[in-house]
Design an enzyme around this catalytic site. Structure first.
Site, PDB file in Angstrom:
ATOM      1  N   ASP A 131     109.196  51.576 -21.438  1.00 42.29           N
ATOM      2  CA  ASP A 131     109.148  50.662 -22.583  1.00 42.29           C
ATOM      3  C   ASP A 131     108.776  51.424 -23.853  1.00 42.29           C
ATOM      4  OD1 ASP A 131     109.852  48.359 -21.213  1.00 42.29           O
ATOM      5  OD2 ASP A 131     107.773  47.903 -20.655  1.00 42.29           O
ATOM      6  N   ASN A 144     106.869  45.140 -30.627  1.00 42.51           N
ATOM      7  CA  ASN A 144     105.672  44.749 -29.876  1.00 42.51           C
ATOM      8  C   ASN A 144     104.612  44.156 -30.798  1.00 42.51           C
ATOM      9  OD1 ASN A 144     106.235  45.224 -27.218  1.00 42.51           O
ATOM     10  ND2 ASN A 144     105.046  47.109 -27.035  1.00 42.51           N
ATOM     11  N   TYR A 196      99.576  45.151 -25.798  1.00 39.50           N
ATOM     12  CA  TYR A 196      98.244  45.263 -26.427  1.00 39.50           C
ATOM     13  C   TYR A 196      97.566  43.887 -26.514  1.00 39.50           C
ATOM     14  CZ  TYR A 196      95.222  48.195 -29.407  1.00 39.50           C
ATOM     15  OH  TYR A 196      94.211  48.962 -29.920  1.00 39.50           O
ATOM     16  N   ASN A 197      98.335  42.903 -26.963  1.00 41.44           N
ATOM     17  CA  ASN A 197      97.835  41.542 -27.115  1.00 41.44           C
ATOM     18  C   ASN A 197      97.159  41.021 -25.856  1.00 41.44           C
ATOM     19  OD1 ASN A 197      98.000  38.644 -28.306  1.00 41.44           O
ATOM     20  ND2 ASN A 197      99.166  38.497 -26.402  1.00 41.44           N
TER      21      ASN A 197
HETATM   22  P1  NAP Z   1     101.267  53.934 -23.722  1.00 41.92           P
HETATM   23  O1  NAP Z   1      99.868  53.948 -24.222  1.00 41.92           O
HETATM   24  O2  NAP Z   1     101.814  55.129 -23.043  1.00 41.92           O
HETATM   25  O3  NAP Z   1     101.527  52.718 -22.710  1.00 41.92           O
HETATM   26  C1  NAP Z   1     101.087  51.452 -22.786  1.00 41.92           C
HETATM   27  C2  NAP Z   1     101.595  50.687 -21.578  1.00 41.92           C
HETATM   28  O4  NAP Z   1     102.127  49.462 -22.054  1.00 41.92           O
HETATM   29  C3  NAP Z   1     102.721  51.359 -20.778  1.00 41.92           C
HETATM   30  O5  NAP Z   1     102.525  51.065 -19.429  1.00 41.92           O
HETATM   31  C4  NAP Z   1     103.962  50.699 -21.327  1.00 41.92           C
HETATM   32  O6  NAP Z   1     105.051  50.703 -20.430  1.00 41.92           O
HETATM   33  C5  NAP Z   1     103.452  49.296 -21.515  1.00 41.92           C
HETATM   34  N1  NAP Z   1     104.186  48.442 -22.444  1.00 41.92           N
HETATM   35  C6  NAP Z   1     104.846  48.747 -23.583  1.00 41.92           C
HETATM   36  N2  NAP Z   1     105.371  47.656 -24.134  1.00 41.92           N
HETATM   37  C7  NAP Z   1     105.069  46.631 -23.297  1.00 41.92           C
HETATM   38  C8  NAP Z   1     105.342  45.234 -23.312  1.00 41.92           C
HETATM   39  N3  NAP Z   1     106.036  44.671 -24.309  1.00 41.92           N
HETATM   40  N4  NAP Z   1     104.847  44.476 -22.299  1.00 41.92           N
HETATM   41  C9  NAP Z   1     104.137  45.012 -21.298  1.00 41.92           C
HETATM   42  N5  NAP Z   1     103.844  46.316 -21.229  1.00 41.92           N
HETATM   43  C10 NAP Z   1     104.299  47.115 -22.231  1.00 41.92           C
HETATM   44  O7  NAP Z   1     102.181  53.593 -24.991  1.00 41.92           O
HETATM   45  P2  NAP Z   1     103.722  53.288 -25.026  1.00 41.92           P
HETATM   46  O8  NAP Z   1     104.354  53.412 -23.694  1.00 41.92           O
HETATM   47  O9  NAP Z   1     104.279  54.065 -26.162  1.00 41.92           O
HETATM   48  O10 NAP Z   1     103.706  51.722 -25.420  1.00 41.92           O
HETATM   49  C11 NAP Z   1     103.272  51.322 -26.679  1.00 41.92           C
HETATM   50  C12 NAP Z   1     102.518  50.052 -26.552  1.00 41.92           C
HETATM   51  O11 NAP Z   1     101.289  50.259 -25.863  1.00 41.92           O
HETATM   52  C13 NAP Z   1     102.064  49.486 -27.869  1.00 41.92           C
HETATM   53  O12 NAP Z   1     103.115  48.803 -28.531  1.00 41.92           O
HETATM   54  C14 NAP Z   1     100.936  48.568 -27.433  1.00 41.92           C
HETATM   55  O13 NAP Z   1     101.403  47.273 -27.139  1.00 41.92           O
HETATM   56  C15 NAP Z   1     100.425  49.187 -26.159  1.00 41.92           C
HETATM   57  N6  NAP Z   1      99.031  49.581 -26.312  1.00 41.92           N
HETATM   58  C16 NAP Z   1      98.111  48.911 -25.565  1.00 41.92           C
HETATM   59  C17 NAP Z   1      96.765  49.187 -25.694  1.00 41.92           C
HETATM   60  C18 NAP Z   1      95.798  48.423 -24.870  1.00 41.92           C
HETATM   61  O14 NAP Z   1      96.245  47.592 -24.067  1.00 41.92           O
HETATM   62  N7  NAP Z   1      94.510  48.625 -25.028  1.00 41.92           N
HETATM   63  C19 NAP Z   1      96.331  50.154 -26.608  1.00 41.92           C
HETATM   64  C20 NAP Z   1      97.300  50.815 -27.363  1.00 41.92           C
HETATM   65  C21 NAP Z   1      98.656  50.527 -27.221  1.00 41.92           C
HETATM   66  P3  NAP Z   1     105.880  52.049 -20.088  1.00 41.92           P
HETATM   67  O15 NAP Z   1     105.031  52.813 -19.126  1.00 41.92           O
HETATM   68  O16 NAP Z   1     107.142  51.527 -19.463  1.00 41.92           O
HETATM   69  O17 NAP Z   1     106.119  52.801 -21.366  1.00 41.92           O
END
Ligand code: NAP
Ligand code: MN
Length: 267
Positions: free
Chosen positions: A51, A122, A164-165
């Site tokens: 993703d 996102n 993130y949400n």
């Molecule tokens: P990452 O830090 O490597 O991964 C974040 C995780 O979120 C990965 O497992 C990714 O899937 C998954 N993900 C991405 N979009 C998603 C969605 N719409 N629904 C469910 N899971 C999703 O960063 P990244 O892979 O570049 O993804 C970026 C996203 O990470 C940001 O847009 C944000 O939403 C999220 N994030 C979350 C947190 C938190 O939860 N504390 C903090 C920072 C960012 P894949 O393994 O398939 O890439």
């Protein structure tokens, strides 16, 4: 997809992906798809990766309105990707049957200090880069809604609601609802500062304005999906649900609700 045959592939080239992409190219040829080198010549944009890679692909290709996006996973199935690079039969099956459909996902349009706007699939996140808290005046349309003090705010789309949400205890939102959700990161609540304290789901015709109150060396970092913007002294961030949506090719039997169930409840 009879009239869409020009495919632009976005992926990180490694020995392994190079090899798999060759197979994909061969498969495409069979169905008269051509790989093109320039986004301008494409009417399908396919990303290979998770993703996170898909979010990057969208940004690199500038959220093309006229292209159909397609996410192919090279590891595990994600929220955006329905196709598996290791299962070419599955991709082949989808090409010749009506197992696929085109879905439109809402985007956010974000403007920082009146400059050129950008899109997020996102979320848009605003976080402090220092140990101190920082302060944001939150306006909804023209109403001063609250003064936030804490680590930051996340404004997510429906498809971003599972990312993130969700970690911030926001609601999961059906992508059919063109809306945006505001969630808090560690808000300070006392006699001086008071915030809503729960996630707030806003209709697609609202405008959210965040005015950052800076007192010197505290500045926020603004995130557009998985990319940070290098704007140090931003003062005002306007966020609304964009007029534009992203068009994605999806498998019919793998809807958003299927994925939510599979990822968070049971397989
Ligand atoms: P990452 O830090 O490597 O991964 C974040 C995780 O979120 C990965 O497992 C990714 O899937 C998954 N993900 C991405 N979009 C998603 C969605 N719409 N629904 C469910 N899971 C999703 O960063 P990244 O892979 O570049 O993804 C970026 C996203 O990470 C940001 O847009 C944000 O939403 C999220 N994030 C979350 C947190 C938190 O939860 N504390 C903090 C920072 C960012 P894949 O393994 O398939 O890439
Ligand atoms: Mn990732």
């Amino acid at each position: 997809m009879p009239d869409r045959k020009n495919v632009y592939l976005h992926y990180v080239e490694t020995d392994e992906t190079k090899h798999k992409v060759e197979h994909l190219r061969e498969l495409g040829k069979k169905y008269n798809f051509h790989l093109v080198d320039h986004i301008g010549d494409a009417n399908i944009i396919a990303s290979i990766g998770g993703d996170g890679t898909f979010l990057q692909s969208l940004r690199r290709t500038n959220f093309q309105e006229d292209c159909l996006y397609l996410a192919i996973n090279d590891d595990h199935l994600g929220f955006y990707s329905d196709f598996d690079l290791d299962n070419l039969e599955g991709i082949e099956e989808a090409m010749k049957t009506d197992m696929v459909e085109v879905l439109r996902y809402p985007l956010l349009e974000v403007t920082v200090d009146g400059q050129k706007s950008f899109y997020c699939l996102n979320e848009c996140s605003i976080r402090s880069t220092v140990i101190k808290t920082f302060v944001i005046d939150v306006y909804i349309d023209d109403l001063h809604f609250e003064t936030f003090r804490g680590d930051g705010l996340v404004i997510s789309t429906p498809t971003g609601s599972t990312a993130y949400n969700k970690s911030l205890k926001g609601a999961i939102v059906d992508p059919r609802l063109a809306s945006m959700q505001l969630t808090e990161m560690a808000s300070l609540n006392n006699n001086e500062y008071r915030t809503l304290g729960s996630p707030l789901l806003l209709s697609g015709d609202r405008e959210l304005v965040l005015r950052i109150v800076q007192d010197g060396n505290d500045y926020p970092i603004i995130g557009a999906d998985n990319e940070a913007l290098s704007i140090r002294n931003s003062k005002e961030v306007k966020i609304r649900v964009a007029d534009r949506q992203v068009k994605m090719l999806k498998l019919k039997d793998n809807s958003f609700l299927h994925k939510v169930k599979r990822s968070f409840i049971n397989q």
